[in-house]
Structures are given as structure tokens and as C-alpha cells.
Design a protein around this motif. Structure first.
Motif, PDB file in Angstrom:
ATOM      1  N   ALA A 181      -2.298 -12.393 -18.361  1.00  0.00           N
ATOM      2  CA  ALA A 181      -2.761 -13.391 -17.391  1.00  0.00           C
ATOM      3  C   ALA A 181      -2.298 -13.029 -15.990  1.00  0.00           C
ATOM      4  N   SER A 204     -12.405 -11.216 -13.554  1.00  0.00           N
ATOM      5  CA  SER A 204     -10.964 -11.038 -13.743  1.00  0.00           C
ATOM      6  C   SER A 204     -10.248 -12.384 -13.770  1.00  0.00           C
ATOM      7  N   TRP A 205     -10.563 -13.259 -12.830  1.00  0.00           N
ATOM      8  CA  TRP A 205      -9.932 -14.581 -12.808  1.00  0.00           C
ATOM      9  C   TRP A 205     -10.307 -15.401 -14.040  1.00  0.00           C
ATOM     10  N   LEU A 258      -4.350  -9.928 -14.692  1.00  0.00           N
ATOM     11  CA  LEU A 258      -5.734 -10.286 -14.372  1.00  0.00           C
ATOM     12  C   LEU A 258      -5.806 -11.192 -13.144  1.00  0.00           C
ATOM     13  N   ASP A 259      -4.838 -12.092 -13.000  1.00  0.00           N
ATOM     14  CA  ASP A 259      -4.793 -12.944 -11.809  1.00  0.00           C
ATOM     15  C   ASP A 259      -4.586 -12.095 -10.558  1.00  0.00           C
ATOM     16  N   VAL A 270       3.427 -15.505 -14.122  1.00  0.00           N
ATOM     17  CA  VAL A 270       2.190 -14.939 -13.572  1.00  0.00           C
ATOM     18  C   VAL A 270       2.400 -14.502 -12.125  1.00  0.00           C
ATOM     19  N   GLY A 329      -8.295 -14.070 -16.838  1.00  0.00           N
ATOM     20  CA  GLY A 329      -6.891 -14.413 -16.621  1.00  0.00           C
ATOM     21  C   GLY A 329      -6.607 -15.874 -16.898  1.00  0.00           C
TER      22      GLY A 329
END
Length: 279
Positions: free
Chosen positions: A212, A17-18, A215-216, A41, A21
Motif C-alpha cells: 500500500a 496505482s492509487w 503504490l501510494d 504508508v 494502493g
């Protein structure tokens, strides 16, 4: 599935995920002001975590606040410097440098707090850090990539986030407080810097920035679950393999060249996951 294997699984999902992102944010940072991207974000994460905490009915725990605030400050610093590194250097190199510094710092804190892990896991730490370092080396060893100092500072911020957020007992409220802290810091930074530049393309890239942010935030939650279910150093090292996924996306979608060293780094990262899981 054992608690340790469950923690490893969540940490791996956090890395994916990171990595995705950071790829989305990195692409956007080449078109928009990186401070604006970091602000959006963090704001996305703040809204998401607050909503999830309210829907879940999670109890607010006051003792989590200092750790959450500190984690928010560290994470904000890390993300700002990472986007600055993306703006000035090659994405496939800046992300691994930040990853190895962050993983190394968190692993040292984990060893100090929890003692040494199993031998195979310790070997996996070394292989993983070596893999990220290989992925970070410039092609031909001709010298550091541009934005190296920004990437190093980003890694220190991420390592601080790993160590601090590990101390909380809650899930969504601590994450929301961390994002509130980061959002407030970014608002102050943007106000201090004055008018933002390169805002013209915001509407065209808003979807990319929103992705982004989501996902972050997802990576943050998955890491926190992994760290609470298992050891901090295990969760931090596996989660910090995210640069391998960023580099793969940069190679596959942007056609950024991966050197032999970077390819080996990705393979070493995969080997590290297997070693840590088998331990």
C-alpha cells in the motif's frame, strides 16, 4: 505524444496505482489499526522519495517547502479519514465518495487558476464526477453508507493535496517533504492517542501494508508529473477515478457486490477518460 496526452496517461496510471494502493490499505485496515497503517504508508513513501531524490541528484528548491508541507498535512488527513471510512464502511462505497469530493475541489481550483479547458474535457469532468458519484451511491438508494462523513473529510484532504502539490517545481524532494510532514503528524497523533490496538497481526500483514505504501507513493509521483505536464483539473479528475479501480479489485478479489449503479459508475469513469483525452 503531446504534452496534454502525456499528462492524461500519467494521471491514468496514477489512478490505477492509487486504486490498488487503497485496496491494499483498505484490506489491512480491517485487520490493523488504521492510524498505524497510515503511519507505515507515509513512512514508506518518505524513505522511497528521499532515496530517489538522492540517487537522481535532484536540486533542493526552498520555495517548494511551504507547498510541500501543506500538501503533506492535507494528504495525511485524507489518508487517515479514508482508512477510517474503510474500517467502518464498505470499501467500494467509501473510496468513490472520497474521490468525487477530492476531484471536485481540485477541479474548482484548477478552473480558477487556469481558466476553462476545452469543451470536450469539461464534459469529461462532468461525466467523470457523475461516474464516481454513481459508484458511491448505496444500493437501492436506501441512504448513505456507514463512514460517509469520514469519506467526505478524506476527499477534502485529497483535494487539498492536489491543489497544493501542483504548485511545486521539483519532483522527489517535494514529495519527500510532504511525506515527512505526514509521518511527523502521524507520529504525534499516535502518541496522543496512546497505545495502538490490534497490533497482533502486524507481522502477518506487513507485506500488504508495504505494498500500500509503495503504490501510494507511486501514485503521488505520477500525479505530480501529470499536473506539471498539463492542467491541474485534468490531472486531478482523471487521477481521482481511482475509486473505480478500488471497487473493481474489491469486487474481483473480495467478492464485494457491485450494484447496477456502481457498475454504471465504472463505465462512466471510462467514458470520462476518453472525453478528456479527445479534448
Amino acid at each position: 505524444m503531446s504534452a496534454e496526452l502525456l499528462a492524461i496517461s500519467f494521471a491514468l496510471l496514477s489512478a490505477i496505482s492509487w486504486g490498488a494502493g487503497d485496496f491494499s490499505g483498505g484490506v489491512a485496515s480491517r485487520r490493523l489499526n488504521p492510524y498505524l497503517i497510515a503511519l507505515l504508508v507515509h513512512t514508506t513513501g518518505l524513505l522511497l522519495f528521499t532515496m530517489l531524490a538522492a540517487l537522481r541528484g535532484e536540486a533542493f528548491q526552498a520555495q517548494d517547502v511551504p507547498w510541500s508541507v501543506g500538501a503533506g498535512l492535507a494528504g495525511c488527513v485524507g489518508l487517515v479519514f479514508l482508512y477510517r471510512a474503510f474500517e467502518t464502511g464498505q470499501m467500494g462505497l467509501a473510496a468513490p465518495i472520497a474521490g468525487v469530493v477530492g476531484a471536485g475541489l481540485a477541479a474548482l481550483v484548477g478552473l480558477a487558476l487556469e481558466g476553462f479547458p476545452a469543451p470536450l474535457q469539461l464534459l469529461g469532468f462532468g461525466v467523470g464526477l457523475l461516474g464516481v458519484w454513481l459508484a458511491a451511491r448505496p444500493e437501492g438508494g436506501s441512504g448513505p453508507s456507514r463512514g460517509l462523513s469520514y469519506a467526505f473529510l478524506a476527499g477534502l484532504g485529497f483535494g487539498g493535496y492536489f491543489a497544493l502539490i501542483h504548485q511545486v517545481e521539483g519532483l522527489f524532494w517535494p514529495s519527500a517533504i510532504a511525506k515527512l510532514t505526514a509521518t511527523t503528524l502521524m507520529l504525534g497523533l499516535v502518541g496522543w492517542l496512546g497505545p495502538l490496538r490490534r497490533e497482533a497481526g502486524l507481522s502477518a500483514n506487513l507485506g500488504l501494508v508495504g505494498l500500500a505504501g509503495l503504490l501510494d507513493a507511486l501514485g503521488n509521483v505520477l500525479f505530480l508529473v501529470a499536473a506539471q505536464a498539463g492542467r491541474l483539473d485534468v490531472a486531478a479528475v482523471i487521477s481521482s477515478l481511482y475509486p473505480a479501480f478500488t471497487a473493481l479489485l474489491a469486487w474481483g478479489l473480495l467478492r464485494e457486490h457491485l450494484s447496477r449503479s456502481q457498475t454504471l459508475g465504472v463505465l462512466f469513469s471510462l467514458a470520462a477518460i476518453a472525453l478528456i483525452a479527445s479534448g
